[in-house]
Design an enzyme around this catalytic site. Sequence first.
Site, PDB file in Angstrom:
ATOM      1  N   GLU A   1       0.049  -4.608  11.250  1.00 22.18           N
ATOM      2  CA  GLU A   1      -0.338  -3.201  11.083  1.00 22.18           C
ATOM      3  C   GLU A   1       0.477  -2.400  12.087  1.00 22.18           C
ATOM      4  O   GLU A   1       0.287  -2.531  13.296  1.00 22.18           O
ATOM      5  CB  GLU A   1      -1.836  -3.014  11.359  1.00 22.18           C
ATOM      6  CG  GLU A   1      -2.747  -3.756  10.402  1.00 22.18           C
ATOM      7  CD  GLU A   1      -3.012  -3.008   9.094  1.00 22.18           C
ATOM      8  OE1 GLU A   1      -2.545  -1.851   8.949  1.00 22.18           O
ATOM      9  OE2 GLU A   1      -3.682  -3.591   8.235  1.00 22.18           O
TER      10      GLU A   1
ATOM     11  N   HIS B   1       2.049  -3.523   7.032  1.00 20.25           N
ATOM     12  CA  HIS B   1       1.050  -2.499   6.710  1.00 20.25           C
ATOM     13  C   HIS B   1       0.997  -1.467   7.825  1.00 20.25           C
ATOM     14  O   HIS B   1       1.591  -1.635   8.886  1.00 20.25           O
ATOM     15  CB  HIS B   1      -0.334  -3.139   6.555  1.00 20.25           C
ATOM     16  CG  HIS B   1      -0.475  -3.909   5.286  1.00 20.25           C
ATOM     17  ND1 HIS B   1      -1.134  -3.417   4.187  1.00 20.25           N
ATOM     18  CD2 HIS B   1      -0.007  -5.134   4.933  1.00 20.25           C
ATOM     19  CE1 HIS B   1      -1.071  -4.318   3.214  1.00 20.25           C
ATOM     20  NE2 HIS B   1      -0.402  -5.362   3.635  1.00 20.25           N
ATOM     21  N   SER B   2       0.232  -0.409   7.577  1.00 20.26           N
ATOM     22  CA  SER B   2      -0.080   0.536   8.646  1.00 20.26           C
ATOM     23  C   SER B   2      -1.432   1.155   8.304  1.00 20.26           C
ATOM     24  O   SER B   2      -1.830   1.132   7.145  1.00 20.26           O
ATOM     25  CB  SER B   2       1.003   1.617   8.770  1.00 20.26           C
ATOM     26  OG  SER B   2       0.883   2.585   7.743  1.00 20.26           O
ATOM     27  N   TYR B   3      -2.180   1.718   9.188  1.00 22.37           N
ATOM     28  CA  TYR B   3      -1.859   1.821  10.592  1.00 22.37           C
ATOM     29  C   TYR B   3      -2.934   1.125  11.413  1.00 22.37           C
ATOM     30  O   TYR B   3      -4.011   0.882  10.894  1.00 22.37           O
ATOM     31  CB  TYR B   3      -1.797   3.310  11.034  1.00 22.37           C
ATOM     32  CG  TYR B   3      -3.050   4.126  10.758  1.00 22.37           C
ATOM     33  CD1 TYR B   3      -4.041   4.266  11.726  1.00 22.37           C
ATOM     34  CD2 TYR B   3      -3.243   4.758   9.542  1.00 22.37           C
ATOM     35  CE1 TYR B   3      -5.185   5.029  11.488  1.00 22.37           C
ATOM     36  CE2 TYR B   3      -4.396   5.510   9.287  1.00 22.37           C
ATOM     37  CZ  TYR B   3      -5.358   5.636  10.262  1.00 22.37           C
ATOM     38  OH  TYR B   3      -6.492   6.384  10.019  1.00 22.37           O
TER      39      TYR B   3
ATOM     40  N   ARG C   1       0.887   4.495   0.448  1.00 24.00           N
ATOM     41  CA  ARG C   1       1.033   5.588   1.416  1.00 24.00           C
ATOM     42  C   ARG C   1       1.566   5.138   2.768  1.00 24.00           C
ATOM     43  O   ARG C   1       1.861   5.962   3.623  1.00 24.00           O
ATOM     44  CB  ARG C   1      -0.310   6.266   1.612  1.00 24.00           C
ATOM     45  CG  ARG C   1      -1.407   5.334   2.130  1.00 24.00           C
ATOM     46  CD  ARG C   1      -2.768   5.980   1.986  1.00 24.00           C
ATOM     47  NE  ARG C   1      -3.868   5.079   2.338  1.00 24.00           N
ATOM     48  CZ  ARG C   1      -5.145   5.434   2.206  1.00 24.00           C
ATOM     49  NH1 ARG C   1      -5.464   6.627   1.741  1.00 24.00           N
ATOM     50  NH2 ARG C   1      -6.095   4.591   2.531  1.00 24.00           N
ATOM     51  N   GLU C   2       1.718   3.834   2.968  1.00 24.47           N
ATOM     52  CA  GLU C   2       2.106   3.318   4.287  1.00 24.47           C
ATOM     53  C   GLU C   2       3.634   3.331   4.428  1.00 24.47           C
ATOM     54  O   GLU C   2       4.284   2.294   4.525  1.00 24.47           O
ATOM     55  CB  GLU C   2       1.485   1.921   4.473  1.00 24.47           C
ATOM     56  CG  GLU C   2      -0.046   2.001   4.455  1.00 24.47           C
ATOM     57  CD  GLU C   2      -0.775   0.659   4.314  1.00 24.47           C
ATOM     58  OE1 GLU C   2      -0.116  -0.393   4.415  1.00 24.47           O
ATOM     59  OE2 GLU C   2      -2.001   0.667   4.098  1.00 24.47           O
TER      60      GLU C   2
ATOM     61  N   ASN D   1      -3.260  -5.753  -2.691  1.00 22.77           N
ATOM     62  CA  ASN D   1      -3.546  -6.633  -1.555  1.00 22.77           C
ATOM     63  C   ASN D   1      -4.987  -7.171  -1.590  1.00 22.77           C
ATOM     64  O   ASN D   1      -5.504  -7.637  -0.583  1.00 22.77           O
ATOM     65  CB  ASN D   1      -3.290  -5.911  -0.232  1.00 22.77           C
ATOM     66  CG  ASN D   1      -2.946  -6.878   0.887  1.00 22.77           C
ATOM     67  OD1 ASN D   1      -2.306  -7.906   0.646  1.00 22.77           O
ATOM     68  ND2 ASN D   1      -3.377  -6.579   2.104  1.00 22.77           N
ATOM     69  N   ARG D   2      -5.608  -7.106  -2.761  1.00 26.79           N
ATOM     70  CA  ARG D   2      -6.883  -7.792  -3.017  1.00 26.79           C
ATOM     71  C   ARG D   2      -6.761  -8.595  -4.311  1.00 26.79           C
ATOM     72  O   ARG D   2      -7.749  -9.085  -4.819  1.00 26.79           O
ATOM     73  CB  ARG D   2      -8.034  -6.773  -3.170  1.00 26.79           C
ATOM     74  CG  ARG D   2      -8.326  -5.940  -1.934  1.00 26.79           C
ATOM     75  CD  ARG D   2      -8.892  -6.771  -0.793  1.00 26.79           C
ATOM     76  NE  ARG D   2      -9.218  -5.935   0.368  1.00 26.79           N
ATOM     77  CZ  ARG D   2      -8.339  -5.529   1.287  1.00 26.79           C
ATOM     78  NH1 ARG D   2      -7.064  -5.893   1.199  1.00 26.79           N
ATOM     79  NH2 ARG D   2      -8.732  -4.778   2.305  1.00 26.79           N
TER      80      ARG D   2
ATOM     81  N   TYR E   1     -11.278  -7.080   9.852  1.00 32.42           N
ATOM     82  CA  TYR E   1     -12.440  -7.179   8.954  1.00 32.42           C
ATOM     83  C   TYR E   1     -12.152  -8.235   7.903  1.00 32.42           C
ATOM     84  O   TYR E   1     -11.009  -8.678   7.759  1.00 32.42           O
ATOM     85  CB  TYR E   1     -12.732  -5.841   8.266  1.00 32.42           C
ATOM     86  CG  TYR E   1     -11.519  -5.108   7.741  1.00 32.42           C
ATOM     87  CD1 TYR E   1     -10.759  -5.602   6.669  1.00 32.42           C
ATOM     88  CD2 TYR E   1     -11.105  -3.911   8.313  1.00 32.42           C
ATOM     89  CE1 TYR E   1      -9.646  -4.921   6.197  1.00 32.42           C
ATOM     90  CE2 TYR E   1      -9.986  -3.226   7.847  1.00 32.42           C
ATOM     91  CZ  TYR E   1      -9.267  -3.736   6.785  1.00 32.42           C
ATOM     92  OH  TYR E   1      -8.167  -3.075   6.336  1.00 32.42           O
TER      93      TYR E   1
ATOM     94  N   HIS F   1       0.862  -1.188   0.000  1.00 34.85           N
ATOM     95  CA  HIS F   1       0.000   0.000   0.000  1.00 34.85           C
ATOM     96  C   HIS F   1       0.891   1.228   0.000  1.00 34.85           C
ATOM     97  O   HIS F   1       1.675   1.442   0.936  1.00 34.85           O
ATOM     98  CB  HIS F   1      -0.948  -0.007   1.205  1.00 34.85           C
ATOM     99  CG  HIS F   1      -2.043  -1.015   1.062  1.00 34.85           C
ATOM    100  ND1 HIS F   1      -2.568  -1.708   2.117  1.00 34.85           N
ATOM    101  CD2 HIS F   1      -2.714  -1.438  -0.048  1.00 34.85           C
ATOM    102  CE1 HIS F   1      -3.524  -2.527   1.656  1.00 34.85           C
ATOM    103  NE2 HIS F   1      -3.617  -2.382   0.351  1.00 34.85           N
TER     104      HIS F   1
ATOM    105  N   ARG G   1      -3.122   4.826  -2.282  1.00 32.60           N
ATOM    106  CA  ARG G   1      -3.022   3.490  -1.678  1.00 32.60           C
ATOM    107  C   ARG G   1      -2.664   2.396  -2.708  1.00 32.60           C
ATOM    108  O   ARG G   1      -1.851   1.524  -2.449  1.00 32.60           O
ATOM    109  CB  ARG G   1      -4.377   3.157  -1.050  1.00 32.60           C
ATOM    110  CG  ARG G   1      -4.578   1.702  -0.628  1.00 32.60           C
ATOM    111  CD  ARG G   1      -5.999   1.517  -0.073  1.00 32.60           C
ATOM    112  NE  ARG G   1      -6.383   0.129   0.082  1.00 32.60           N
ATOM    113  CZ  ARG G   1      -6.294  -0.550   1.225  1.00 32.60           C
ATOM    114  NH1 ARG G   1      -5.816   0.019   2.308  1.00 32.60           N
ATOM    115  NH2 ARG G   1      -6.699  -1.803   1.279  1.00 32.60           N
TER     116      ARG G   1
HETATM  117  O1  0X9 Z   1      -7.013  -4.003   4.298  1.00 34.68           O
HETATM  118  C1  0X9 Z   1      -5.835  -4.330   4.157  1.00 34.68           C
HETATM  119  O2  0X9 Z   1      -5.343  -4.656   3.079  1.00 34.68           O
HETATM  120  C2  0X9 Z   1      -4.921  -4.337   5.380  1.00 34.68           C
HETATM  121  N1  0X9 Z   1      -5.147  -3.155   6.161  1.00 34.68           N
HETATM  122  S1  0X9 Z   1      -4.721  -1.676   5.572  1.00 34.68           S
HETATM  123  O3  0X9 Z   1      -5.300  -0.684   6.466  1.00 34.68           O
HETATM  124  N2  0X9 Z   1      -3.168  -1.521   5.680  1.00 34.68           N
HETATM  125  O4  0X9 Z   1      -5.156  -1.552   4.246  1.00 34.68           O
HETATM  126  C3  0X9 Z   1      -5.203  -5.572   6.236  1.00 34.68           C
HETATM  127  C4  0X9 Z   1      -5.089  -6.889   5.541  1.00 34.68           C
HETATM  128  C5  0X9 Z   1      -5.130  -8.014   6.506  1.00 34.68           C
HETATM  129  N3  0X9 Z   1      -5.278  -9.276   5.880  1.00 34.68           N
HETATM  130  C6  0X9 Z   1      -4.823 -10.462   6.405  1.00 34.68           C
HETATM  131  N4  0X9 Z   1      -4.159 -10.497   7.503  1.00 34.68           N
HETATM  132  N5  0X9 Z   1      -5.122 -11.591   5.755  1.00 34.68           N
HETATM  133 ZN    ZN Z   2      -2.013  -1.618   4.054  1.00 34.03          ZN
END
Ligand code: 0X9
Ligand code: ZN
Length: 424
Positions: A390, A315-317, A189-190, A262-263, A367, A187, A245
């Site tokens: 995070e 990641h953050s935060y 900006r992190e 990250n998706r 989440y 990401h 991001r």
């Molecule tokens: O949503 C995300 O991609 C991550 N948080 S962020 O605020 N940095 O964007 C969290 C991803 C967590 N996923 C797993 N641990 N599988």
């Molecule tokens: Zn992130």
Amino acid sequence: MIRLDGQEMKNCILLVFGLLALATAAKLNYTGHKVIRVIPETKEQLEFLRDWESSSEIDFWLLPSSARRFADIRVSPESYAHVAARLADMKMSHTVHIADVGELERQEQHNMAQRIAIFNGEKAIDVENYHTYEEVMAYLAELANTNPLVSTKVGGTSEEGRDIVQAIISSDLSANKPVHFFDCNIHAREWITAATCVWIIDQITTGYGSDPEITSLVDQYDWKFVPIANPDGYAYTWNTDRNWRKNRLVNNGSTCVGVDANRNFPIGFAGSGSSSDPCSGTYHGIAAFSEREASALRDLIAADRGRVKTAISMHSYSQMFLSPYGYTTDLPAEYPEMFRAMEIAVNALTSTYGTPYTYGNTAVTIYIASGDTTDHYYESEGVVHSYTIELRDSGTYGFQLPPDQIVPTATKTWNGLKAMINAI
Ligand code: 0X9
Ligand code: ZN
């Protein structure tokens, strides 16, 4: 020495001012933007926030997680009234958490400039400051040239032609030791995530041979870091938009740019906690591994299949240690072992400075997030100890964490990781 006459001097000054103006004009100005904090109390309110995130360009700094946990939203001065009204429609109140994002960014620029002024050049890189993609790459290249432990590997190339580089620290590559694998700054900006990975690389490379703990960690394991997994997005945060991001893919049929890498992994791809709207911050892209950042990480970790002992995504935060799964609330078979390891890591991490961290499986602790690195490393690559961390903070500075927090953040993260690695 070149001498300039009066007119040439004037032209020169005009040119410098012109370039400066261009640079400032080209950069998005966040003056007057706020970060507001919202706490959904009911399922409906939570659903509303989730739908809003996945169907619009609205910039969530902290994604909606569960009822009674806050979400952070960045709002421009123009959209503030509209956003506040929509929240009020849903019977949700908000607080202004950051009054002026532009001021945060100016402070960040100021703090970085101050560090540059006092850096004594003793180290190859000032690990107490943030660095551009080019600076980090130059640091890795120099390390690879001068330190026999270090080599680099290009995992792929971004859309805009930047290398996605992995730094490898090994005392004997032919021994095929167990690997600790890190991806950072997927990401854009992190920034604290690249800074933390650079700091850990520096700790390992300077400590080997003098610090007995580090020496033994390098004798036992290979260490592999991708400090900037999303180079185009990262460069964009430096040059144009500090709060970007995603990557910088030009999406077909949309005016919105970028995919959330990250998706873009296959486990639960396109499931809930990701968006099919190219304008959303969590847009998953047209297919799993459609993005060069995701396929680079796929190839880099697959190259060590069977040897990866831990895989850490930085990641953050929000100060959390998160295990699989992200795409479902079901618990993985190895969850008790993951929980044990996280507990050890978090205890060591929090005892360093007392900064509180929460931990647990992603879907419950934070989440549902489908198609991310951590689930892929676990489910497809079989890495039991696959975590997302995070880092700091919990929203005071958000992504613009002051440079004087780099060392404390990285130190406690490293302490947590070392404790965990010694216990698994
Ligand atoms: O949503 C995300 O991609 C991550 N948080 S962020 O605020 N940095 O964007 C969290 C991803 C967590 N996923 C797993 N641990 N599988
Ligand atoms: Zn992130």
